[in-house]
Design a protein around this motif. Structure first.
Motif, PDB file in Angstrom:
ATOM      1  N   LYS A 199       0.839  -1.035  -0.263  1.00  0.00           N
ATOM      2  CA  LYS A 199      -0.434   0.322   0.151  1.00  0.00           C
ATOM      3  C   LYS A 199       0.804   1.388  -0.003  1.00  0.00           C
ATOM      4  CE  LYS A 199      -4.177   2.243   0.138  1.00  0.00           C
ATOM      5  NZ  LYS A 199      -5.079   2.298  -0.057  1.00  0.00           N
ATOM      6  N   VAL A 200       1.969   0.920   1.344  1.00  0.00           N
ATOM      7  CA  VAL A 200       2.389   2.204   1.007  1.00  0.00           C
ATOM      8  C   VAL A 200       3.443   2.235  -0.400  1.00  0.00           C
ATOM      9  CG1 VAL A 200       4.942   3.455   2.268  1.00  0.00           C
ATOM     10  CG2 VAL A 200       2.318   2.702   3.332  1.00  0.00           C
ATOM     11  N   LYS A 201       4.040   1.953  -0.890  1.00  0.00           N
ATOM     12  CA  LYS A 201       4.934   1.376  -1.895  1.00  0.00           C
ATOM     13  C   LYS A 201       3.779   2.582  -3.191  1.00  0.00           C
ATOM     14  CE  LYS A 201       8.199  -1.639  -5.101  1.00  0.00           C
ATOM     15  NZ  LYS A 201       8.495  -2.855  -4.947  1.00  0.00           N
ATOM     16  N   ALA A 202       2.760   1.509  -3.139  1.00  0.00           N
ATOM     17  CA  ALA A 202       2.046   2.287  -4.315  1.00  0.00           C
ATOM     18  C   ALA A 202       1.485   4.022  -4.325  1.00  0.00           C
ATOM     19  CB  ALA A 202       0.727   1.666  -4.729  1.00  0.00           C
ATOM     20  N   TYR A 203       1.593   4.203  -3.367  1.00  0.00           N
ATOM     21  CA  TYR A 203       1.287   5.680  -2.419  1.00  0.00           C
ATOM     22  C   TYR A 203       2.054   6.283  -3.272  1.00  0.00           C
ATOM     23  CZ  TYR A 203      -0.551   9.060   0.426  1.00  0.00           C
ATOM     24  OH  TYR A 203      -0.886  10.438   0.954  1.00  0.00           O
ATOM     25  N   LEU A 204       3.573   6.198  -2.812  1.00  0.00           N
ATOM     26  CA  LEU A 204       4.737   6.782  -3.189  1.00  0.00           C
ATOM     27  C   LEU A 204       5.422   6.902  -4.283  1.00  0.00           C
ATOM     28  CD1 LEU A 204       6.894   5.676   0.034  1.00  0.00           C
ATOM     29  CD2 LEU A 204       5.218   7.760  -0.456  1.00  0.00           C
ATOM     30  N   LYS A 205       4.434   5.964  -5.651  1.00  0.00           N
ATOM     31  CA  LYS A 205       4.798   5.827  -6.643  1.00  0.00           C
ATOM     32  C   LYS A 205       5.387   7.287  -7.428  1.00  0.00           C
ATOM     33  CE  LYS A 205       0.388   5.855  -9.178  1.00  0.00           C
ATOM     34  NZ  LYS A 205      -0.269   6.472  -7.777  1.00  0.00           N
ATOM     35  N   ASP A 206       5.215   8.019  -6.936  1.00  0.00           N
ATOM     36  CA  ASP A 206       5.366   9.527  -8.002  1.00  0.00           C
ATOM     37  C   ASP A 206       6.850  10.022  -7.595  1.00  0.00           C
ATOM     38  OD1 ASP A 206       3.026   9.063 -10.187  1.00  0.00           O
ATOM     39  OD2 ASP A 206       1.780  10.436  -8.577  1.00  0.00           O
ATOM     40  N   VAL A 207       7.151   9.354  -6.288  1.00  0.00           N
ATOM     41  CA  VAL A 207       8.337  10.322  -5.295  1.00  0.00           C
ATOM     42  C   VAL A 207       9.204   8.961  -6.037  1.00  0.00           C
ATOM     43  CG1 VAL A 207       6.973  12.127  -4.348  1.00  0.00           C
ATOM     44  CG2 VAL A 207       7.547   9.773  -3.256  1.00  0.00           C
TER      45      VAL A 207
END
Length: 244
Positions: free
Chosen positions: A225-233
């Motif tokens: 979940k966190v990895k997907a949330y941060l995909k743009d950075v």
């Protein structure tokens, strides 16, 4: 989201400090909980047993000034707690306070307070009719994302957990994140530990205790979940996996 008796008392103390007008803002898990509640997050989150704060003044306050200010704020609001300074602030070190029930002699919770650090953006929060000034959601996100982008991520597993919560109610706005980071003089690192040290992260997560009967989600659920949330950075080669 329910409040424990201890959390209600801590919010009562934060409200008393806010209403007293002394130059203290709040941060940390108590602000995170208020932030999530106001955003509509209803699940239980990790508990904490302390308050984190920032003190701002033109000149460095003495130990006596800090204790007297806190005690006066509590007394004026009818809160019968004893305030003891057990650690004086210094270079890279926060002041530490113990708040004790004077009748039982029991330490109920602690407070960590940074003194005259760079000013952060804040807003007013309200929990159960109790108001206080705490760091803004944008600042919370920037601090936590910045922390897990570094090699300190293995010691900051709570920030990964908190981003798991935040990802469910806050959209990540890249422009606002970059502006907030710039304003506080921070830069994102390469997320190497977060991306390539998953087993070490898993081990840190398994050791991390969720108290008060709060559900501890599986590590894989939190991490994905966190990895997907941060995909743009995340670095370009990682982002490619989400867009290809």
């Amino acid at each position: 989201m329910k409040l424990s008796a201890e959390e209600k008392l801590m919010y009562t103390v934060m409200n008393a400090i806010y209403s007293s007008g002394i130059p203290i803002d709040f941060k940390g898990a108590m602000v995170l909980k208020a932030c999530l509640m106001e955003a509509g997050f209803s699940n239980e989150i990790r508990h904490t047993a302390d308050i984190d704060a920032n003190w701002y003044s033109d000149s460095p306050p003495s130990a006596e000034k800090l204790v007297e200010s806190l005690e006066t704020a509590l007394q004026r609001n009818g809160i019968n707690l004893q305030v003891d300074l057990y650690r004086m602030y210094g270079e890279g070190r926060s002041a530490g306070f113990e708040l004790t029930d004077p009748n039982m002699g029991e330490i109920l919770f602690t407070m960590d307070m940074d003194v005259n650090r760079p000013v952060q953006p804040t807003q007013i929060y309200e929990v159960a009719g109790l108001r206080f000034r705490g760091v803004s959601p944008d600042q919370i996100l920037a601090d936590k994302i910045s922390a897990i982008s570094t090699g300190k991520v293995f010691r900051r597993i709570k920030d990964v957990v908190d981003l798991y919560y935040l990802s469910q109610v806050f959209e990540l706005d890249l422009n606002r994140l970059q502006q907030t980071l710039s304003n506080c003089g921070k830069m994102l690192e390469d997320f190497h530990g977060f991306l390539h040290g998953t087993e070490e992260l898993r081990h840190a997560y398994e050791k991390f205790r969720f108290t008060g009967g709060v559900n501890k989600p599986p590590f894989d659920e939190v991490y994905v979940k966190v990895k997907a949330y941060l995909k743009d950075v995340l670095p370009a080669d990682v982002i490619e996996k989400y867009t290809s």
